[in-house]
Design a protein around this motif. Structure first.
Motif, mmCIF file in Angstrom:
data_model
loop_
_atom_site.group_PDB
_atom_site.id
_atom_site.type_symbol
_atom_site.label_atom_id
_atom_site.label_comp_id
_atom_site.label_asym_id
_atom_site.label_seq_id
_atom_site.Cartn_x
_atom_site.Cartn_y
_atom_site.Cartn_z
ATOM 1 N N GLY A 87 0.710 -1.263 0.222
ATOM 2 C CA GLY A 87 -0.126 0.033 0.049
ATOM 3 C C GLY A 87 0.861 1.247 -0.024
ATOM 4 O O GLY A 87 0.239 2.248 0.493
ATOM 5 N N PHE A 88 2.175 1.256 -0.193
ATOM 6 C CA PHE A 88 2.911 2.336 -0.373
ATOM 7 C C PHE A 88 4.107 2.100 -1.527
ATOM 8 O O PHE A 88 4.202 0.963 -1.895
ATOM 9 N N THR A 89 4.469 3.340 -1.933
ATOM 10 C CA THR A 89 5.675 3.039 -2.960
ATOM 11 C C THR A 89 6.981 3.144 -2.222
ATOM 12 O O THR A 89 7.275 4.099 -1.615
ATOM 13 N N PHE A 90 7.714 2.313 -2.587
ATOM 14 C CA PHE A 90 9.127 1.821 -1.919
ATOM 15 C C PHE A 90 9.960 2.884 -2.470
ATOM 16 O O PHE A 90 10.103 2.934 -3.768
ATOM 17 N N HIS A 91 10.784 3.795 -1.947
ATOM 18 C CA HIS A 91 11.699 4.460 -2.519
ATOM 19 C C HIS A 91 13.057 4.354 -1.983
ATOM 20 O O HIS A 91 13.143 4.129 -0.503
ATOM 21 N N TRP A 92 14.132 3.947 -2.646
ATOM 22 C CA TRP A 92 15.324 3.650 -2.184
ATOM 23 C C TRP A 92 16.035 4.742 -1.523
ATOM 24 O O TRP A 92 16.784 4.873 -0.448
ATOM 25 N N LEU A 93 15.571 6.035 -1.788
ATOM 26 C CA LEU A 93 16.199 7.306 -1.339
ATOM 27 C C LEU A 93 15.916 7.547 -0.022
ATOM 28 O O LEU A 93 16.632 7.857 0.934
ATOM 29 N N ASP A 94 14.609 7.077 0.138
ATOM 30 C CA ASP A 94 14.036 7.123 1.459
ATOM 31 C C ASP A 94 14.573 6.171 2.695
ATOM 32 O O ASP A 94 14.870 6.584 3.799
ATOM 33 N N LEU A 95 14.922 4.895 2.053
ATOM 34 C CA LEU A 95 15.634 4.192 2.858
ATOM 35 C C LEU A 95 16.938 4.611 3.210
ATOM 36 O O LEU A 95 17.519 4.340 4.315
ATOM 37 N N ILE A 96 17.911 5.159 2.020
ATOM 38 C CA ILE A 96 18.945 5.522 2.364
ATOM 39 C C ILE A 96 19.172 6.829 3.467
ATOM 40 O O ILE A 96 20.010 6.781 4.172
ATOM 41 N N VAL A 150 18.521 4.973 7.111
ATOM 42 C CA VAL A 150 19.605 4.484 7.411
ATOM 43 C C VAL A 150 20.839 5.659 7.875
ATOM 44 O O VAL A 150 21.338 5.476 9.015
ATOM 45 N N GLY A 151 20.900 6.603 7.044
ATOM 46 C CA GLY A 151 21.962 7.501 7.235
ATOM 47 C C GLY A 151 21.531 8.228 8.652
ATOM 48 O O GLY A 151 22.542 8.648 9.289
ATOM 49 N N MET A 152 20.293 8.612 8.791
ATOM 50 C CA MET A 152 19.823 9.290 10.170
ATOM 51 C C MET A 152 20.099 8.359 11.379
ATOM 52 O O MET A 152 20.825 8.954 12.297
ATOM 53 N N ILE A 153 19.976 7.253 11.359
ATOM 54 C CA ILE A 153 20.155 6.093 12.307
ATOM 55 C C ILE A 153 21.829 5.912 12.567
ATOM 56 O O ILE A 153 22.198 6.066 13.871
#
Length: 140
Positions: free
Chosen positions: A7-16, A19-22
């Motif tokens: 139900g949502f669009t996966f974005h690699w940039l959002d994942l990056i 992870v960067g924030m963590i």
């Protein structure tokens, strides 16, 4: 690259970004640990990271997932014994639950504020278009 999932669009940039924030929160947490600041200060860094994740990503699922990830990473790096997923202090389970809930709720609130701001922007544009149409009609 986008991929439809749950139900949502996966974005690699959002994942990056997430992870960067963590990773950034872990680096700041490590500095806090080295200078002797309390674990409460480090948990606040992770909560802030999840809040930022909810603002800079396109879907609430990222803040939900990374709320849990932040608790696991905090446990691994900053609870005794360090660099394990064991927590010997009887207070840690409560700390983990509160940390997760605080991160999750702040992330959810940020997501709602983001949606509200987008709705307000859309309404303002619609009103401006309606005003221009009315002005054009008057000029005719």
């Amino acid at each position: 690259m986008k991929k439809e999932k749950i139900g949502f669009t996966f974005h690699w940039l959002d994942l990056i970004k997430s992870v960067g924030m963590i990773l950034l929160a872990t680096g700041v947490g490590n500095i806090f640990w080295e200078v002797g600041l309390s674990e409460a200060n480090i948990t606040m860094v992770y909560i802030l990271a999840v809040l930022i994740i909810s603002v800079i990503t396109t879907h609430q699922i990222y803040s939900m997932i990374f709320s849990l990830v932040s608790v696991v990473v905090f446990n691994y790096f900053f609870t005794l014994p360090r660099f394990t997923l064991h927590a010997y202090d009887k207070d840690y389970p409560i700390t983990f639950v509160i940390m997760f809930l605080a991160a999750f709720l702040s992330g959810s609130l940020a997501e709602r504020l983001k949606k509200l701001a987008l709705e307000n922007e859309k309404n303002a544009r619609e009103k401006a278009e309606a005003a221009m149409l009315a002005e054009k009609e008057q000029l005719r």
